[in-house]
Design a protein around this motif. Sequence first.
Motif, PDB file in Angstrom:
ATOM      1  N   LYS A  16     -13.591 -47.774  41.720  1.00 26.14           N
ATOM      2  CA  LYS A  16     -12.254 -47.131  42.080  1.00 26.14           C
ATOM      3  C   LYS A  16     -12.063 -46.236  43.159  1.00 26.14           C
ATOM      4  N   PHE A  17     -13.218 -46.234  43.886  1.00 25.86           N
ATOM      5  CA  PHE A  17     -13.312 -45.315  45.182  1.00 25.86           C
ATOM      6  C   PHE A  17     -12.366 -46.046  46.287  1.00 25.86           C
ATOM      7  N   SER A  18     -12.115 -45.397  47.199  1.00 25.39           N
ATOM      8  CA  SER A  18     -11.554 -45.803  48.589  1.00 25.39           C
ATOM      9  C   SER A  18     -12.514 -46.812  49.482  1.00 25.39           C
ATOM     10  N   ILE A  19     -12.018 -47.712  49.848  1.00 27.50           N
ATOM     11  CA  ILE A  19     -12.510 -48.812  50.659  1.00 27.50           C
ATOM     12  C   ILE A  19     -13.586 -47.968  51.591  1.00 27.50           C
ATOM     13  N   LEU A  20     -13.160 -47.196  52.298  1.00 29.44           N
ATOM     14  CA  LEU A  20     -13.936 -46.369  53.238  1.00 29.44           C
ATOM     15  C   LEU A  20     -15.571 -45.767  52.535  1.00 29.44           C
ATOM     16  N   LEU A  21     -14.867 -45.105  51.380  1.00 26.86           N
ATOM     17  CA  LEU A  21     -16.286 -44.217  50.783  1.00 26.86           C
ATOM     18  C   LEU A  21     -17.139 -45.485  50.156  1.00 26.86           C
ATOM     19  N   CYS A  22     -16.714 -46.655  49.888  1.00 27.45           N
ATOM     20  CA  CYS A  22     -17.488 -47.877  49.521  1.00 27.45           C
ATOM     21  C   CYS A  22     -18.404 -48.206  50.660  1.00 27.45           C
ATOM     22  N   LYS A  23     -17.531 -48.384  51.587  1.00 27.05           N
ATOM     23  CA  LYS A  23     -18.264 -49.036  53.017  1.00 27.05           C
ATOM     24  C   LYS A  23     -19.243 -47.900  53.386  1.00 27.05           C
ATOM     25  N   LYS A  24     -19.071 -46.667  53.007  1.00 26.79           N
ATOM     26  CA  LYS A  24     -20.251 -45.540  53.614  1.00 26.79           C
ATOM     27  C   LYS A  24     -21.349 -45.703  52.716  1.00 26.79           C
ATOM     28  N   ALA A  25     -20.981 -45.651  51.249  1.00 23.21           N
ATOM     29  CA  ALA A  25     -22.104 -45.591  50.326  1.00 23.21           C
ATOM     30  C   ALA A  25     -23.113 -47.004  50.488  1.00 23.21           C
ATOM     31  N   LEU A  26     -22.409 -48.317  50.989  1.00 25.41           N
ATOM     32  CA  LEU A  26     -23.154 -49.348  50.820  1.00 25.41           C
ATOM     33  C   LEU A  26     -24.095 -49.389  52.216  1.00 25.41           C
ATOM     34  N   THR A  27     -23.454 -48.829  53.425  1.00 22.02           N
ATOM     35  CA  THR A  27     -24.248 -48.665  54.461  1.00 22.02           C
ATOM     36  C   THR A  27     -25.432 -48.014  54.383  1.00 22.02           C
ATOM     37  N   ILE A  28     -25.330 -46.525  53.600  1.00 24.36           N
ATOM     38  CA  ILE A  28     -26.268 -45.966  53.411  1.00 24.36           C
ATOM     39  C   ILE A  28     -27.286 -46.644  52.662  1.00 24.36           C
ATOM     40  N   ASN A  29     -27.079 -47.458  51.664  1.00 28.75           N
ATOM     41  CA  ASN A  29     -27.854 -47.963  50.633  1.00 28.75           C
ATOM     42  C   ASN A  29     -28.150 -49.457  50.799  1.00 28.75           C
ATOM     43  N   LYS A  30     -28.171 -49.711  52.151  1.00 28.89           N
ATOM     44  CA  LYS A  30     -28.370 -51.014  52.614  1.00 28.89           C
ATOM     45  C   LYS A  30     -27.754 -52.145  51.783  1.00 28.89           C
ATOM     46  N   TRP A  31     -26.446 -51.896  51.355  1.00 29.06           N
ATOM     47  CA  TRP A  31     -25.701 -52.988  50.777  1.00 29.06           C
ATOM     48  C   TRP A  31     -26.111 -53.416  49.236  1.00 29.06           C
ATOM     49  N   ASP A  32     -26.909 -52.554  48.787  1.00 28.65           N
ATOM     50  CA  ASP A  32     -27.111 -52.599  47.513  1.00 28.65           C
ATOM     51  C   ASP A  32     -26.346 -51.968  46.507  1.00 28.65           C
ATOM     52  N   ILE A  33     -25.450 -52.773  45.730  1.00 28.03           N
ATOM     53  CA  ILE A  33     -24.332 -52.207  44.782  1.00 28.03           C
ATOM     54  C   ILE A  33     -24.861 -51.125  43.941  1.00 28.03           C
ATOM     55  N   LYS A  34     -25.884 -51.322  42.909  1.00 27.03           N
ATOM     56  CA  LYS A  34     -26.403 -50.493  42.107  1.00 27.03           C
ATOM     57  C   LYS A  34     -26.764 -49.396  42.689  1.00 27.03           C
ATOM     58  N   LYS A  35     -27.618 -48.983  43.792  1.00 30.42           N
ATOM     59  CA  LYS A  35     -27.921 -47.922  44.209  1.00 30.42           C
ATOM     60  C   LYS A  35     -26.572 -47.150  44.812  1.00 30.42           C
ATOM     61  N   SER A  36     -25.784 -47.896  45.470  1.00 32.03           N
ATOM     62  CA  SER A  36     -24.276 -47.429  46.001  1.00 32.03           C
ATOM     63  C   SER A  36     -23.720 -46.737  44.893  1.00 32.03           C
ATOM     64  N   ILE A  37     -23.639 -47.221  43.650  1.00 28.69           N
ATOM     65  CA  ILE A  37     -22.845 -46.640  42.395  1.00 28.69           C
ATOM     66  C   ILE A  37     -23.480 -45.474  42.288  1.00 28.69           C
ATOM     67  N   GLU A  38     -24.897 -45.282  42.075  1.00 28.42           N
ATOM     68  CA  GLU A  38     -25.575 -44.058  41.676  1.00 28.42           C
ATOM     69  C   GLU A  38     -25.361 -43.057  42.852  1.00 28.42           C
ATOM     70  N   TYR A  39     -25.359 -43.463  44.033  1.00 26.49           N
ATOM     71  CA  TYR A  39     -24.997 -42.659  45.076  1.00 26.49           C
ATOM     72  C   TYR A  39     -23.672 -41.926  44.983  1.00 26.49           C
ATOM     73  N   LEU A  40     -22.481 -42.734  44.708  1.00 26.83           N
ATOM     74  CA  LEU A  40     -21.295 -42.179  44.397  1.00 26.83           C
ATOM     75  C   LEU A  40     -21.398 -41.314  43.193  1.00 26.83           C
ATOM     76  N   ARG A  41     -21.803 -41.616  42.149  1.00 26.05           N
ATOM     77  CA  ARG A  41     -21.958 -40.634  41.021  1.00 26.05           C
ATOM     78  C   ARG A  41     -22.483 -39.198  41.400  1.00 26.05           C
ATOM     79  N   LYS A  42     -23.696 -39.262  41.872  1.00 19.26           N
ATOM     80  CA  LYS A  42     -24.263 -37.986  42.414  1.00 19.26           C
ATOM     81  C   LYS A  42     -23.371 -37.383  43.481  1.00 19.26           C
TER      82      LYS A  42
END
Length: 249
Positions: A16-42
Amino acid sequence: MNKKNIIILKLRKLTKFSILLCKKALTINKWDIKKSIEYLRKKFKSKLKNNNYKINNGIVLSKINKKKNIGVIIKINVNSDFIINNINFKNFIKKIIKISFKSNINNIKDLLKNSIVKNEILDKNIMFKDTIIISNFYKIKCDYINNYNHHNYKFSSIVGLKINYKNIYNLNYNFIYYISKNIAIYIIINNLIINNKKFLIKLNKYFFSKEFFINNKKIFYKFKYNHKKFLYIFKNNIKIKYFKYYLIN
């Protein structure tokens, strides 16, 4: 729609995060969804409201398994009452209840240690930008369990009965169900929030008293028992072993 946009939308749906935040998280974590979720949580964990204050909104719910020998009662507090009817919040409660029936979870410490529960609480705090905490949890294992939830889920009770199987021929389960339901409702109506052994003895005595039998004549009509027979069956076959009552406060 290209592959990256599909992944962004999938992460947005999950978090439920914004598209911009999701894109940023995925870019940092090389488009890995699980790692991106952990990144957003932290990233957003530190921004959550402090849970160390009293919050008076929420929901209380009790559930029993199909065999009626395991039951749980849970109290979840929230800062803002408006999220209670949200479908995501309801699904969150269902998930927590389902996990709480696992054999390795026996108390609130076990429940809060569970990694799925911890992540679910954190995710819902982030999603709703609110304080959501499991403030009480109790699990009962007994011969026969029944519960009662008030229609607004602000009051709930659960009762465990000890059955004397030596005299089981005297019992039928409609009778046990009716008695246990009566006890659960009685606990809520009378706000019996004192959960200790002395009070349990008092509760047992009340259900063996003339007052109970006089006030519940419908039980006699339902099962066609006279007073003495009913009292004998109850005293010799059923004992109130555990009960728990929670209200939102």
